[in-house]
Scaffold this active site. Sequence first.
Site, PDB file in Angstrom:
ATOM      1  N   ASP A   1     -19.660 -34.940   8.966  1.00 26.34           N
ATOM      2  CA  ASP A   1     -20.435 -34.454   7.832  1.00 26.34           C
ATOM      3  C   ASP A   1     -21.525 -33.546   8.393  1.00 26.34           C
ATOM      4  O   ASP A   1     -21.831 -33.577   9.590  1.00 26.34           O
ATOM      5  CB  ASP A   1     -21.032 -35.634   7.050  1.00 26.34           C
ATOM      6  CG  ASP A   1     -21.315 -35.283   5.603  1.00 26.34           C
ATOM      7  OD1 ASP A   1     -21.414 -34.075   5.281  1.00 26.34           O
ATOM      8  OD2 ASP A   1     -21.434 -36.201   4.775  1.00 26.34           O
ATOM      9  N   TRP A   2     -22.126 -32.753   7.536  1.00 25.44           N
ATOM     10  CA  TRP A   2     -23.016 -31.676   7.987  1.00 25.44           C
ATOM     11  C   TRP A   2     -24.281 -32.246   8.628  1.00 25.44           C
ATOM     12  O   TRP A   2     -25.064 -32.959   7.998  1.00 25.44           O
ATOM     13  CB  TRP A   2     -23.346 -30.777   6.802  1.00 25.44           C
ATOM     14  CG  TRP A   2     -22.417 -29.601   6.671  1.00 25.44           C
ATOM     15  CD1 TRP A   2     -22.792 -28.300   6.487  1.00 25.44           C
ATOM     16  CD2 TRP A   2     -20.987 -29.583   6.728  1.00 25.44           C
ATOM     17  NE1 TRP A   2     -21.671 -27.485   6.429  1.00 25.44           N
ATOM     18  CE2 TRP A   2     -20.556 -28.250   6.574  1.00 25.44           C
ATOM     19  CE3 TRP A   2     -20.018 -30.565   6.903  1.00 25.44           C
ATOM     20  CZ2 TRP A   2     -19.220 -27.880   6.590  1.00 25.44           C
ATOM     21  CZ3 TRP A   2     -18.680 -30.209   6.922  1.00 25.44           C
ATOM     22  CH2 TRP A   2     -18.291 -28.883   6.772  1.00 25.44           C
TER      23      TRP A   2
END
Length: 777
Positions: free
Chosen positions: A258-259
């Site tokens: 995930d970012w």
Amino acid sequence: MFQPTDDEIISLVDQMTAVEKVDLLSGRGLWKTAGIERLGIPSIVMTDGTYGVRYSTTQIDAGDSDENSLQAFLGLVNQQAGDGSGMFGTTRPATCFPNGNLIGCSWDVDLAYRMGAALAAECQNFGVHLLLGPGINTRRTPLAGRAYEYYSEDPVINGDLAAGLISGLQDGGVGASLKHFACNNSEIDRTTTSSEVDERALREIYLAGFERAIEKSGPWTVMSSYNLLNGVQAAENHWLLTKVLRDEWGYDGLVLSDWHAIKDRAASLRAGTVLDMPESKPRKQQLLAAIETGDVELDAVDAACRTLLKFIRLCKANERPDTTVDLDEHHRLSRQLAAESIVLLKNQGSILPLDPKALHRLLIIGDSALEPIIQGSGSATTNPYRVDCPLTQITERAGAGFDVRHLPSESAPNAAVEAARDADVTIVFAENEKSRHGEGNDRDTLRLAAGQAAIIQALADAGRSVIVILSMPDAVEAPWIDGVDAVLACFYPGQGGGEAIAQILFGERNPCGKLSVTMPVRIEDIPGWHTYPGEHGRHFYSEGIFVGYRFYDLKAIEPLYPFGHGLSYTTFSYEDMTLDTDVATPGTHCTARVTARNTGAVAGKEIVQLYIRPVKPGLKRPIRELKAFAKVHLCPGEAKTVMFSLNPRDFQYYDTTRSTWVLDAEAFVIEAAASSRDIRLSRTLACHRQTFLPSNLSPDSPPALIFSHPQADTVLREFLAAKLSITDSEAIALLDKVRGSFLGFYDTLSWFVGDTVAKEDICVLLEGLNEAVHKSE
């Protein structure tokens, strides 16, 4: 065209410098992978979201500079849908389909596939190779800020609907990213809090949906989550990403973060995270330093590069740049998805459907009748191509002599009662309290927005005919429920929701959605409420395997509406149920057949749910668990038989002491149901339970456990006879004295023989029995 053979991919990796390998395994800007021009390696494009394509031209088309990228990313995450600041930069219009919270209520894998196919077409038109969805985190609490993105509290619905959407996407040539792996069930301190979950709950609930979706659809990528899982960052969790995902489940696709979820890039690569998103110069330097010092083995780096190159090859092979999109057709699909998912919770006196010819005045209250709440807030937010206004769509049904009036939400309860005095029906559009909701936040209340419950209650107290239309990310409290005539649960219905609501209100479509979560009466009834949201960086999932309806059943708590509940404008009977086997054994496959009939006057769809209820299981289990479902269309008087396939896992629980799935019950009751609290038919299946020899015996084990080992009597009798120089009969008599004690074996034995037998000798003896168990298993 980038179509290297596997051997050529090996060669490409061999030609790369360490810096190029690090570049390849990191993002380029926010939404791309890094291309390596000298080797002919292209970049691919990815973007959110789970229910619509969010394509930012300012971030994707404007180049790969990471300048201000964090500010842009935070602007995206922190936006509030519909607040006027919605899309940072310029976002291309796309279809905003119903959110996961409503699609879950469709219980319709074919519809999920069609939605995936439509999303794929829009991605192809935009030049997007990877869509970052679907999200299938278990909705263990209705307070979770991203609950609106997810399907259900049950892994069967999560896995099956995700598989449908993934297949639709990938058959259309666009990769899916199954997320967020795993236990990302709260937004509070989501990057630093550890989800503390026992392994049985992980296996049976939180990982099961992912396992099911991967087995059925083979997503091109899996996205790891922000949170820590049992103390280890998910993106750096070797047990999760390698032992379970790859070694046990056989997943061979790409794992991306995930970012900005990675804290230690070297640890994440060792754990199995191939692609670090988005680009981060400090994390790239971390990985390069780890390669140079040998902290990360070059073989692991090269293997990750090969995995990423195969993914890029797959994306480029499936490009369809000439794809055209009929957004009007997709809008019609959005309407259909919403109409087949909206749940009719209550319909007292069959007030619905409304007959426009019989109505003279309709009063509509609520701001969301004019400005509908179609989606949640955060990274999944989509710029809708068009939006159906509920008030407009309802008014279109009004004929001569049918007057439709509107009052805003801010109206005082007494003003609403007065306005409804001469109305045939009053429709109230209501939504949840908007404080703290959406990505990055968890709700702190299940109440409706300020003043709305008071208006509904005042109308009910005055004896007005009231229909409530609920827009909500998840369950809401409804203390006014007994006083209203009908309730539609619309969750977040997407851009076609306004028309879908009108179609259902006027009977143009027969509602067929059913709840994919339990609606509690009050916030305190939520499973795990007493340990939510955690303390000191640890969030204990105290309900264990008893998630959602499993908890309400176990505690005998009456919900507001149970899991699987949903009404129709017709009625259904369940007439027959058969099983093709009489007994469950290890490896058993069972086919159940259930006949349902439409006993009403209009065509409709029934969702037949199949539950399994274990009888006297070896370990404590939920009273019943969903194992399969089918949505069947029936004309008036028509009957159809639906078939359900049950596999061995459907009868098993996960035994953490043996690290395996176990069949252990006296019998199983197979139940055909209209909801988890509406069981219509059942059949009992006998069970030949698995038996296991006791293991890990020690001198402190109770005698009953030791004597349950089939060799224990003989081994101990021979040992004592030799050690104490007694006869075989005397050894038997001595063991009979020990047998009934509740104390440890050695403490009991020494009571009779003193210290003439050493504890160490007993330990050696029992280790031999333990070894026999391990060999037999």
